[in-house]
Scaffold this motif. Structure first.
Motif, mmCIF file in Angstrom:
data_model
loop_
_atom_site.group_PDB
_atom_site.id
_atom_site.type_symbol
_atom_site.label_atom_id
_atom_site.label_comp_id
_atom_site.label_asym_id
_atom_site.label_seq_id
_atom_site.Cartn_x
_atom_site.Cartn_y
_atom_site.Cartn_z
ATOM 1 N N HIS A 70 8.839 -46.373 27.238
ATOM 2 C CA HIS A 70 8.014 -47.402 27.854
ATOM 3 C C HIS A 70 8.774 -47.970 29.047
ATOM 4 O O HIS A 70 9.485 -47.231 29.716
ATOM 5 C CB HIS A 70 7.655 -48.467 26.816
ATOM 6 C CG HIS A 70 6.453 -49.279 27.159
ATOM 7 N ND1 HIS A 70 5.236 -48.717 27.433
ATOM 8 C CD2 HIS A 70 6.291 -50.608 27.283
ATOM 9 C CE1 HIS A 70 4.363 -49.663 27.717
ATOM 10 N NE2 HIS A 70 4.990 -50.833 27.630
ATOM 11 N N LYS A 71 8.668 -49.239 29.319
ATOM 12 C CA LYS A 71 9.220 -49.832 30.542
ATOM 13 C C LYS A 71 10.738 -49.690 30.644
ATOM 14 O O LYS A 71 11.260 -49.278 31.676
ATOM 15 C CB LYS A 71 8.843 -51.307 30.622
ATOM 16 C CG LYS A 71 7.376 -51.540 30.804
ATOM 17 C CD LYS A 71 7.087 -53.024 30.820
ATOM 18 C CE LYS A 71 5.590 -53.259 30.898
ATOM 19 N NZ LYS A 71 5.281 -54.691 30.846
ATOM 20 N N ILE A 72 11.441 -50.033 29.590
ATOM 21 C CA ILE A 72 12.911 -49.988 29.618
ATOM 22 C C ILE A 72 13.397 -48.557 29.780
ATOM 23 O O ILE A 72 14.303 -48.275 30.567
ATOM 24 C CB ILE A 72 13.502 -50.623 28.342
ATOM 25 C CG1 ILE A 72 13.009 -52.049 28.159
ATOM 26 C CG2 ILE A 72 15.013 -50.553 28.354
ATOM 27 C CD1 ILE A 72 13.433 -53.002 29.240
ATOM 28 N N ALA A 73 12.793 -47.630 29.043
ATOM 29 C CA ALA A 73 13.179 -46.222 29.157
ATOM 30 C C ALA A 73 12.870 -45.690 30.549
ATOM 31 O O ALA A 73 13.651 -44.906 31.105
ATOM 32 C CB ALA A 73 12.474 -45.396 28.095
ATOM 33 N N ALA A 74 11.749 -46.089 31.128
ATOM 34 C CA ALA A 74 11.406 -45.650 32.484
ATOM 35 C C ALA A 74 12.433 -46.161 33.491
ATOM 36 O O ALA A 74 12.823 -45.432 34.412
ATOM 37 C CB ALA A 74 10.011 -46.127 32.851
ATOM 38 N N VAL A 93 13.292 -37.169 24.968
ATOM 39 C CA VAL A 93 12.400 -38.280 24.629
ATOM 40 C C VAL A 93 11.554 -37.894 23.424
ATOM 41 O O VAL A 93 10.967 -36.817 23.397
ATOM 42 C CB VAL A 93 11.487 -38.637 25.821
ATOM 43 C CG1 VAL A 93 10.516 -39.739 25.436
ATOM 44 C CG2 VAL A 93 12.314 -39.054 27.026
ATOM 45 N N VAL A 94 11.520 -38.781 22.443
ATOM 46 C CA VAL A 94 10.666 -38.600 21.276
ATOM 47 C C VAL A 94 9.632 -39.721 21.307
ATOM 48 O O VAL A 94 9.976 -40.897 21.182
ATOM 49 C CB VAL A 94 11.479 -38.676 19.959
ATOM 50 C CG1 VAL A 94 10.572 -38.558 18.758
ATOM 51 C CG2 VAL A 94 12.550 -37.618 19.946
ATOM 52 N N ASP A 95 8.376 -39.353 21.537
ATOM 53 C CA ASP A 95 7.307 -40.339 21.598
ATOM 54 C C ASP A 95 6.002 -39.665 21.207
ATOM 55 O O ASP A 95 5.806 -38.478 21.470
ATOM 56 C CB ASP A 95 7.189 -40.929 23.006
ATOM 57 C CG ASP A 95 6.366 -42.203 23.014
ATOM 58 O OD1 ASP A 95 6.921 -43.259 22.668
ATOM 59 O OD2 ASP A 95 5.176 -42.130 23.366
ATOM 60 N N PHE A 96 5.112 -40.409 20.583
ATOM 61 C CA PHE A 96 3.860 -39.792 20.160
ATOM 62 C C PHE A 96 2.749 -39.964 21.175
ATOM 63 O O PHE A 96 1.670 -39.415 21.010
ATOM 64 C CB PHE A 96 3.425 -40.307 18.781
ATOM 65 C CG PHE A 96 3.219 -41.791 18.717
ATOM 66 C CD1 PHE A 96 1.979 -42.334 18.948
ATOM 67 C CD2 PHE A 96 4.277 -42.625 18.391
ATOM 68 C CE1 PHE A 96 1.791 -43.698 18.877
ATOM 69 C CE2 PHE A 96 4.094 -43.987 18.307
ATOM 70 C CZ PHE A 96 2.844 -44.523 18.562
ATOM 71 N N GLU A 98 1.644 -38.679 24.402
ATOM 72 C CA GLU A 98 1.925 -37.607 25.357
ATOM 73 C C GLU A 98 1.543 -37.984 26.786
ATOM 74 O O GLU A 98 2.151 -37.513 27.742
ATOM 75 C CB GLU A 98 1.211 -36.328 24.944
ATOM 76 C CG GLU A 98 1.749 -35.748 23.667
ATOM 77 C CD GLU A 98 1.024 -34.470 23.267
ATOM 78 O OE1 GLU A 98 0.271 -33.931 24.091
ATOM 79 O OE2 GLU A 98 1.214 -34.030 22.128
ATOM 80 N N HIS A 99 0.542 -38.833 26.961
ATOM 81 C CA HIS A 99 0.091 -39.177 28.306
ATOM 82 C C HIS A 99 1.077 -40.074 29.053
ATOM 83 O O HIS A 99 1.037 -40.152 30.264
ATOM 84 C CB HIS A 99 -1.293 -39.848 28.252
ATOM 85 C CG HIS A 99 -1.271 -41.179 27.528
ATOM 86 N ND1 HIS A 99 -1.359 -41.246 26.155
ATOM 87 C CD2 HIS A 99 -1.192 -42.437 27.997
ATOM 88 C CE1 HIS A 99 -1.322 -42.523 25.806
ATOM 89 N NE2 HIS A 99 -1.222 -43.276 26.901
ATOM 90 N N ILE A 100 1.999 -40.741 28.356
ATOM 91 C CA ILE A 100 2.979 -41.597 29.007
ATOM 92 C C ILE A 100 4.039 -40.770 29.718
ATOM 93 O O ILE A 100 4.467 -41.086 30.806
ATOM 94 C CB ILE A 100 3.639 -42.532 27.977
ATOM 95 C CG1 ILE A 100 2.607 -43.551 27.493
ATOM 96 C CG2 ILE A 100 4.828 -43.244 28.568
ATOM 97 C CD1 ILE A 100 3.120 -44.475 26.432
ATOM 98 N N MET A 101 4.432 -39.660 29.105
ATOM 99 C CA MET A 101 5.492 -38.840 29.680
ATOM 100 C C MET A 101 4.874 -37.953 30.715
ATOM 101 O O MET A 101 5.350 -37.416 31.568
ATOM 102 C CB MET A 101 6.177 -38.030 28.598
ATOM 103 C CG MET A 101 6.852 -38.918 27.591
ATOM 104 S SD MET A 101 7.699 -38.014 26.299
ATOM 105 C CE MET A 101 6.356 -37.533 25.280
#
Length: 101
Positions: A70-74, A93-96, A98-101
């Motif tokens: 999210h914001k901090i990781a970006a 990156v592990v995130d559920f 998919e549209h964010i990455m």
């Protein structure tokens, strides 16, 4: 019956993990010493790799894993792109979402 066993195992692990978090470094040290004694190796434990450095000192080569993006990781990724682009190859990156990455 398998589901019941899995639920009980999860409950036991969940309750016991809350008590062991405060002493995780002690537990890791004991497990590392045991593994070193069993395997007979000195220094590097399985999974750690040393880079060859020009000063001769060994440094452990590790990956960076971000749980959620999210914001901090970006902002962290933007910082890596600008200041340390060589670290981007080690970033996972592990995130559920998919549209964010």
């Amino acid at each position: 019956d398998t589901l019941t066993i899995m639920i009980w195992a999860f409950v036991v692990l969940m309750v016991s993990s809350s008590y062991t978090v405060s002493s995780n470094y002690t537990i890791y040290g004991a497990m590392r010493r045991s593994l070193t004694r069993i395997s007979g190796t000195r220094g590097v434990i399985i999974g750690d790799k040393f880079d060859d450095c020009e000063d001769g000192a060994g440094h452990v080569d590790r990956n960076i894993v971000l749980l959620g993006f999210h914001k901090i990781a970006a902002m962290l990724v933007a910082h890596f792109e600008h200041h340390n682009p060589h670290l981007l190859a080690k970033l996972h990156v592990v995130d559920f979402h998919e549209h964010i990455m």
